[in-house]
Design an enzyme around this catalytic site. Structure first.
Site, PDB file in Angstrom:
ATOM      1  N   ARG A  45      39.972  38.840  43.492  1.00  0.00           N
ATOM      2  CA  ARG A  45      39.394  38.798  42.145  1.00  0.00           C
ATOM      3  C   ARG A  45      39.162  37.335  41.767  1.00  0.00           C
ATOM      4  O   ARG A  45      39.484  36.443  42.539  1.00  0.00           O
ATOM      5  CB  ARG A  45      40.242  39.559  41.104  1.00  0.00           C
ATOM      6  CG  ARG A  45      41.719  39.608  41.288  1.00  0.00           C
ATOM      7  CD  ARG A  45      42.412  38.299  41.203  1.00  0.00           C
ATOM      8  NE  ARG A  45      42.092  37.597  39.996  1.00  0.00           N
ATOM      9  CZ  ARG A  45      42.238  36.316  39.814  1.00  0.00           C
ATOM     10  NH1 ARG A  45      42.722  35.541  40.796  1.00  0.00           N
ATOM     11  NH2 ARG A  45      41.921  35.723  38.680  1.00  0.00           N
ATOM     12  N   GLY A  46      38.604  37.135  40.578  1.00  0.00           N
ATOM     13  CA  GLY A  46      38.218  35.771  40.185  1.00  0.00           C
ATOM     14  C   GLY A  46      36.752  35.591  40.578  1.00  0.00           C
ATOM     15  O   GLY A  46      36.399  35.820  41.737  1.00  0.00           O
ATOM     16  N   ASP A 234      33.663  33.638  33.922  1.00  0.00           N
ATOM     17  CA  ASP A 234      32.996  34.596  34.812  1.00  0.00           C
ATOM     18  C   ASP A 234      31.485  34.501  34.716  1.00  0.00           C
ATOM     19  O   ASP A 234      30.777  34.778  35.667  1.00  0.00           O
ATOM     20  CB  ASP A 234      33.456  36.024  34.507  1.00  0.00           C
ATOM     21  CG  ASP A 234      34.816  36.249  35.110  1.00  0.00           C
ATOM     22  OD1 ASP A 234      35.801  35.732  34.560  1.00  0.00           O
ATOM     23  OD2 ASP A 234      34.876  36.886  36.175  1.00  0.00           O
ATOM     24  N   ASN A 244      34.864  35.429  29.837  1.00  0.00           N
ATOM     25  CA  ASN A 244      36.063  35.186  30.655  1.00  0.00           C
ATOM     26  C   ASN A 244      37.045  36.314  30.358  1.00  0.00           C
ATOM     27  O   ASN A 244      36.791  37.186  29.504  1.00  0.00           O
ATOM     28  CB  ASN A 244      36.662  33.811  30.346  1.00  0.00           C
ATOM     29  CG  ASN A 244      37.710  33.418  31.370  1.00  0.00           C
ATOM     30  OD1 ASN A 244      37.496  33.533  32.580  1.00  0.00           O
ATOM     31  ND2 ASN A 244      38.875  32.983  30.921  1.00  0.00           N
TER      32      ASN A 244
END
Ligand code: MRU
Length: 343
Positions: A45-46, A234, A244
């Site tokens: 993720r990220g 994001d 985000n």
């Protein structure tokens, strides 16, 4: 390269982030479906890491289908692209990386070593992300003072990127420069990226931190315990509105109220200049079950309804600046973000 994503000729090994910090388990990704599940299921993720893993997924997906069918149609490529694109719709890096892979496919589609060429492009995207993170961190560390207490939300460190980290990369760089800092990590319900992942990274790096429940931010700021906020992103729209991890907006509101500088750290791959404002950023909605469960354990009755938007939008007027690999961008954001892409 990085230690949480390992390249092998026939597979990619990724550290299963769902199991951290208790267990360090690597998961092999070989088929297109493996990559799709890893991204959607939060094994990785990220936003930047999602982009990198999707680039590898595209390359492995093309290889897999070529081995099955001998040749590919336009529709095959569309299907590979859209399967990966649907996994986490808020992360701009996902689309940025997939577009690069699609361009690479168009360029090399008639060559015999197409799968190798695509893998090389994916590896390049990965390596570039690490380099850009380090440049960003160098720019950002200039804003950090010795003795600062910095609040960060979710996990925008090495684990969320190709390596090094964005928001946490800045704090890591400041430490390398001899500055002492303390990080206040919000636990980040419901996945606990802060309490599990940021804490795991900072501990390894020898950086002082304290985990707080998400609802402590207002109190800590009122007490003057936070000098700066640095978060990742994001997706950033052209006017600076920023998606985000959900909760970021509330932190930014508290920061504005208490005059605490609020910075967003992200590489150019996170800026979506096609969107004039944050209004049109797609917000991922995940299964409400993820709110009422921690891992496999229910924290309340299974039958209770829950709502889970994974991200929120912080409006540009709450943001002091964007820390990027090309320097710090301040207001007026629309003009200055445009300039960032011209230089
Ligand atoms: O749901 P996640 O864990 O993928 O959300 C991650 C974040 O919101 C990060 O803060 C963001 O991707 C920036 S990471 C450098």
């Amino acid at each position: 390269m990085s230690s949480h994503i390992i390249f092998r000729e026939d597979r990619i090994l990724v550290l299963d982030q769902r199991k951290l910090p208790f267990k360090e388990v690597f998961v092999p990704l070989i088929t297109l479906d493996d990559f799709v599940k890893a991204i959607n299921g939060m094994i990785v993720r990220g936003a930047p890491l999602i982009g990198i893993v999707s680039a590898y997924g595209f390359a492995f997906g093309v290889k897999e289908l070529l081995e099955k069918k001998g040749e590919l149609t336009k529709d095959d490529i569309k299907r590979i692209y859209s399967k990966l694109a649907k996994t986490r719709p808020t992360a701009h890096n996902l689309f940025w990386a997939l577009d690069k892979m699609k361009k690479g496919y168009e360029k090399h589609k008639d060559e015999r070593d197409l799968p190798r060429k695509l893998l090389e492009i994916a590896r390049f995207i990965h390596e570039e992300d690490i380099k850009n993170n380090i440049m960003l961190a160098e720019r950002g560390a200039e804003l950090v003072n010795d003795g600062d207490t910095i609040l960060s939300h979710c996990n925008a460190g090495e684990l969320a990127t190709g390596g090094y980290g964005t928001a946490l990369g800045i704090i890591r760089k400041a430490k390398e420069q001899g500055k002492r800092t303390k990080v206040i990590i919000t636990e980040t319900r419901p996945y606990f990226q802060g309490a599990r992942l940021s804490a795991y990274e900072l501990k390894k790096q020898g950086i002082n931190f304290e985990i707080v429940p998400d609802n402590h931010v207002g109190l800590l700021m009122k007490k003057g315990m936070i000098h700066k906020v640095i978060v990742g992103a994001d997706r950033v729209a052209l006017n600076g509105d920023t998606a985000n991890k959900v909760g970021t907006f509330m932190i930014a509101l508290c920061a504005k109220n208490e005059n605490v500088p609020f910075f967003v750290a992200c590489c150019l791959s996170t800026f979506d200049n096609s969107l004039p404002s944050g209004q049109s950023i797609p917000i991922e909605e995940r299964d409400g079950k993820e709110v009422i469960k921690i891992g496999k354990k229910y924290i309340t009755l299974k039958s209770y309804k829950a709502l889970y938007y994974s991200f929120d939008i912080t409006p540009n007027y709450l943001i002091s600046g964007f820390i990027t690999e090309k320097g710090v961008v301040v207001q007026p954001f629309t003009e200055n973000i445009r300039l960032l892409f011209k230089e």
